[in-house]
Motif scaffolding. Structure first.
Motif, short mmCIF file in Angstrom:
data_model
loop_
_atom_site.label_atom_id
_atom_site.label_comp_id
_atom_site.label_asym_id
_atom_site.label_seq_id
_atom_site.Cartn_x
_atom_site.Cartn_y
_atom_site.Cartn_z
N SER A 105 -15.37 35.06 -10.26
CA SER A 105 -15.80 34.80 -9.03
C SER A 105 -17.16 34.10 -9.63
CB SER A 105 -16.19 35.29 -8.44
OG SER A 105 -14.27 35.78 -8.27
N GLN A 110 -17.29 24.68 -11.14
CA GLN A 110 -16.29 24.17 -9.89
C GLN A 110 -15.73 23.07 -10.04
OE1 GLN A 110 -18.98 24.11 -5.97
NE2 GLN A 110 -17.52 22.88 -5.47
N PHE A 113 -12.23 23.61 -10.78
CA PHE A 113 -11.39 24.82 -9.86
C PHE A 113 -10.15 23.89 -9.84
CE2 PHE A 113 -15.17 25.73 -7.25
CZ PHE A 113 -15.18 26.69 -8.23
N THR A 119 -13.84 24.97 -2.49
CA THR A 119 -15.45 25.29 -2.96
C THR A 119 -15.19 26.70 -2.88
OG1 THR A 119 -14.94 26.21 -0.29
CG2 THR A 119 -15.27 24.46 0.62
N ARG A 120 -16.61 26.88 -3.27
CA ARG A 120 -17.05 27.86 -4.30
C ARG A 120 -15.86 28.99 -3.42
NH1 ARG A 120 -17.81 29.64 -8.99
NH2 ARG A 120 -18.97 28.15 -9.49
N ARG A 121 -16.43 29.38 -1.89
CA ARG A 121 -16.22 30.34 -1.21
C ARG A 121 -13.96 30.22 -1.44
NH1 ARG A 121 -17.47 33.61 3.76
NH2 ARG A 121 -15.97 33.63 4.91
N ASP A 231 -23.58 27.56 -16.96
CA ASP A 231 -24.02 27.68 -14.65
C ASP A 231 -25.47 27.23 -14.45
OD1 ASP A 231 -23.23 29.01 -12.64
OD2 ASP A 231 -25.19 29.88 -12.70
N GLU A 235 -25.27 24.02 -11.71
CA GLU A 235 -25.80 24.51 -10.79
C GLU A 235 -27.30 24.24 -9.82
OE1 GLU A 235 -23.91 25.28 -7.94
OE2 GLU A 235 -22.40 25.60 -9.77
#
Length: 267
Positions: A105, A110, A113, A119-121, A231, A235
């Motif tokens: 999670s 990303q 995906f 989106t991450r959400r 990461d 990011e």
């Protein structure tokens, strides 16, 4: 009558080590002991050190979730091997599943995906729904749970390979190679205990599952900083992450961690 799900030896799985040989209250003494060693004396404290430098200040909550998940996984694994109970088996397996869900999670890149996820959400929701469905399915045939969880490692190895193709840092490649080495030794021990138990019992050495606990902990010790490194690269690329070893590169046994070359910036 059906045995209580909390009763000793009510689990559908029994590992190769003989039960109640070393202790009248601990079913698998060495498996319990090695779980304690790898989860509490090795994996959790060292990963606490590795994970103390998050990629961003707002990432501390994510790391707290992972640390709690690792602690629970260690506790439940000890309980399972101590009792071989049905509840212990499910707690052991589901704690690993939910630890993987937390990691996916928060740190799944990303760029990988599914196209329908923007989106991450939205990815949180996808991971959560998948985890709930997997949790419910784990009650159908518990003997298959461990095999399914181990198969997730192949996806993680595939992702690592994809990332290494885009990375020229020899230190990153070396750490990934060491991680894979420990994982190969770990999964070999796990399969040997599961499939060749008759051989190990014949020579009175049924302890390969206990080796699995320590070896997979060593693999995760290298996996965690790799995940953080990638990461940060995605990011917070301005921070220029770098892999380091404590106490020194020259030591034969080291603890890897991530440093940030630029001053820490708040979110």
């Amino acid at each position: 009558t059906m045995p209580s799900i909390f009763s000793y030896q009510s689990a559908e799985v029994d590992w190769c080590e003989s039960n109640f040989v070393r202790s009248p209250v601990i079913a698998e003494y060495y498996n319990t002991d090695r779980t304690s060693l790898s989860s509490f004396l090795l994996l959790t404290p060292l990963n606490f050190l590795v994970l103390e430098e998050p990629p961003r200040a707002c990432g501390r909550m994510e790391l707290c979730h992972l640390k709690v998940s690792l602690l629970l996984a260690g506790l439940f694994s000890m309980y399972f091997h101590m009792t071989l109970s049905y509840v212990g088996q499910l707690l052991d397996e589901l704690s690993i599943l939910w630890t993987l869900a937390v990691a996916y999670s928060f740190w799944y890149p990303q760029c990988y995906f599914p196209k329908c996820i923007k989106t991450r959400r939205h990815f949180f929701w996808l991971t959560g729904i998948t985890t709930v469905i997997s949790t419910l399915m784990s009650f159908i045939k518990p003997t298959l749970n461990a095999y399914a969880l181990n198969c997730i490692a192949f996806h993680l190895l595939y992702l690592t390979w994809r990332e290494l193709k885009k990375c020229n840092d020899k230190r990153v490649h070396r750490m990934a190679a060491v991680m894979v080495m420990w994982w190969v030794l770990a999964i070999t021990s796990w399969i040997s205990d599961r499939w060749l138990c008759w051989l190990w019992q014949a020579i009175n050495f049924p302890y390969f599952h206990s080796f699995w606990h320590v070896l997979i902990a060593m693999s995760l010790l290298y996996c965690c900083p790799l995940v953080i490194y990638f990461d940060v690269s995605y990011e917070m690329p301005s921070f220029k992450p770098k892999l380091e070893y404590w106490p020194s590169d020259s030591w034969p046994v080291v603890v890897p961690y991530v440093t940030l070359e630029e001053p820490h910036k708040q979110c």
